[in-house]
Each structure stands twice: as structure tokens, then as C-alpha cells.
Scaffold this motif. Structure first.
Motif, short mmCIF file in Angstrom:
data_model
loop_
_atom_site.label_atom_id
_atom_site.label_comp_id
_atom_site.label_asym_id
_atom_site.label_seq_id
_atom_site.Cartn_x
_atom_site.Cartn_y
_atom_site.Cartn_z
N VAL A 23 0.75 -1.35 0.14
CA VAL A 23 -0.02 0.00 0.24
C VAL A 23 0.79 1.30 0.13
N ALA A 24 2.18 1.13 0.46
CA ALA A 24 3.03 2.21 0.35
C ALA A 24 4.53 1.81 0.44
N SER A 25 5.34 2.63 -0.43
CA SER A 25 6.55 2.39 -0.22
C SER A 25 7.45 3.64 -0.25
N ASN A 48 3.38 8.74 8.47
CA ASN A 48 2.45 9.75 8.97
C ASN A 48 2.06 10.36 7.61
N ASN A 49 3.06 10.80 6.67
CA ASN A 49 2.82 11.41 5.38
C ASN A 49 2.16 10.57 4.63
N ARG A 50 1.96 9.15 4.53
CA ARG A 50 1.21 8.25 3.77
C ARG A 50 0.01 7.96 4.48
N LYS A 51 -0.31 8.68 5.76
CA LYS A 51 -1.64 8.35 6.32
C LYS A 51 -1.62 7.05 6.96
N VAL A 52 -0.42 6.42 7.09
CA VAL A 52 -0.38 5.02 7.96
C VAL A 52 -0.36 5.18 9.43
N ASP A 53 -1.19 4.76 9.97
CA ASP A 53 -1.31 4.83 11.62
C ASP A 53 -0.20 3.92 12.12
#
Length: 257
Positions: A23-25, A48-53
């Protein structure tokens, strides 16, 4: 969610998996010395920048070829994420049989790439990772790591070209339209890229010839690998996230059922 870290000589590549989905890298430089607090704050900032808690991260696994930074990096995970990371190394369950003379000398990144390529694409295969060094690894149909070749990476070759010569400039590494260069920059690009295409094709063909194995697939990964993969028919698949996928697969093999 699973956080995976591929700690290479040039960059640390991080990935977030939700089940099987990446979902993000993101990347951060390896060579900048950092304390555990600096690593922790940087990783938390990227998440946080990728909205990952951060509280959604349930486990962490990493593979490293840079032992000098691992103490600070592992402590940052423990301190800021509250998790003890799994580090891929000797004894880690991977499903790949190491039949080389000294299996402990094989870098963790190569093992992770082999796991991903074998599990996703099946053997026999050659896995090429165009990283700081370029590695070519031969994996048999039954998942045995048979042999490996290591050469200087494209960027190392480029750095040597402009750092060890008085008048050659630093250039963008890209494939020029023709090998018949008319000026300095394209002549350097032609030598670097076409030369590396030639190296890749020869090593792949020689590996297939000497191994005597038929039906070998060639899977490539690594930052500059796309340039080479698009320019030669010896590479069947370019997978930029192969190492991150391999870390997820190894985590699944290691976790308690």
C-alpha cells in the motif's frame, strides 16, 4: 499491517503491506549516519505522510547488507513502533536451499530476492538485482540456490568514470537513442548503458550455457534495472518491488501459525 525494510548500501527501502497488497513504499539514504531517535522520527514521519497509523503496524521484518547501522535502526523500531523486528539471516526459514560452498556469505538481499522470484514466478530462474552491486543468482527448479555472480553496479561504473577522469562530467544515466554518439555526454551514456546491456546478456547466456539447465526464466529488479530490462530480450520480467515482496513472503513463513 506489515512493515518491511530492505537495507541496501545506497538506500533503505521501506514498504507497508496490508495482507498481500503493497500500500505504500518509500526510501531514505543509507550512508547518512543516524541515531535511533533520528531513524525513529524519520520512519514515523514517512508513515504519517502516507496516512499510515503507527498503531496499525503489527510486525516488522528487515534484510540488511549494512551491519554498521543495524543497532540504531533496530532500536528505533523497538523504541518508536514498540515492535521487535525480525532480521533475515542464517537460520531464517526461507524455503530456499543454499547449496553454495559457504551459504552464510550470501547476502540477505539475494536470499530475499530468490524467495520472491521463486515463490511468485517458479524455477528454474536467474534473478538479477541492479543495485549498488549487480547480482545474478541461479535458482533451480526445486528452489536450490546454485550459484551467484557479482559485478559493479551501473552507478558505481558511472561514478568511476567521472570521478577518475579530469574532464568527463557527471551525467544522467539513461539509454541514448543510438550507440553512435556525437558528443561527450551521449558517448558516456552509450558506453555505460549499452556496455551494461552487453554484460547482462553475456552473463545470462553464459550462466544458462554452463549450467545446462533448460527453460530458465530471468527476473530483474533494482533501481536502474528498468533501463536494462527494456533494452534486452534476455530479461522476461522486471519487478521493481521484488525484494519487498520477498520480505513479506519470508515473514509469512516465519510467523507462528
Amino acid at each position: 499491517m506489515l512493515l518491511v525494510l530492505d537495507v541496501g548500501n545506497t538506500n533503505i527501502t521501506l514498504g507497508i503491506f496490508r495482507e498481500e497488497e503493497l500500500v505504500a513504499s518509500f526510501r531514505m539514504t543509507t550512508k547518512t549516519p543516524r541515531t535511533s531517535d533520528e531513524y525513529g522520527l524519520t520512519i514515523c514521519g514517512l508513515l504519517n505522510n502516507r496516512k499510515v497509523d503507527i498503531s496499525d503496524i503489527e510486525a516488522v521484518i528487515m534484510a540488511s547488507v549494512v551491519p554498521g547501522i543495524m543497532h540504531s535502526l533496530k532500536n528505533s523500531i523497538i523504541k518508536y513502533l514498540g515492535l521487535t523486528p525480525i532480521e533475515v539471516g542464517a537460520g531464517t526459514k526461507t524455503g530456499i536451499k543454499m547449496v553454495t560452498a559457504n551459504p552464510k556469505e550470501i547476502g540477505a538481499d539475494r536470499v530475499v530476492d530468490a524467495v520472491a522470484a521463486y515463490d511468485i514466478y517458479g524455477g528454474p530462474l536467474i534473478v538479477i538485482d541492479f543495485g549498488t552491486a549487480t547480482t545474478y543468482d541461479l535458482i533451480s527448479e526445486d528452489g536450490s540456490f546454485l550459484a551467484g555472480i557479482t559485478s559493479p553496479g551501473i552507478r558505481i561504473c558511472a561514478d568511476a568514470l567521472w570521478n577518475e577522469t579530469a574532464k568527463l562530467p557527471e551525467i544522467e544515466i539513461k539509454k541514448p537513442a543510438s550507440i553512435l554518439a556525437k558528443e561527450t555526454i551521449t558517448s558516456m551514456q552509450a558506453g555505460l548503458v549499452y556496455g551494461y546491456i552487453g554484460q547482462t546478456e553475456y552473463i545470462v547466456k553464459k550462466t544458462i550455457e554452463e549450467s545446462g539447465i533448460q527453460g530458465i526464466k530471468v527476473i530483474a529488479t533494482g533501481g536502474l534495472g528498468k533501463i536494462i530490462a527494456e533494452a534486452t530480450d534476455v530479461i522476461q520480467i522486471y519487478d521493481p518491488n521484488l525484494t519487498l515482496k520477498g520480505l513479506r513472503l519470508i515473514y509469512n513463513k516465519c510467523k507462528v501459525k
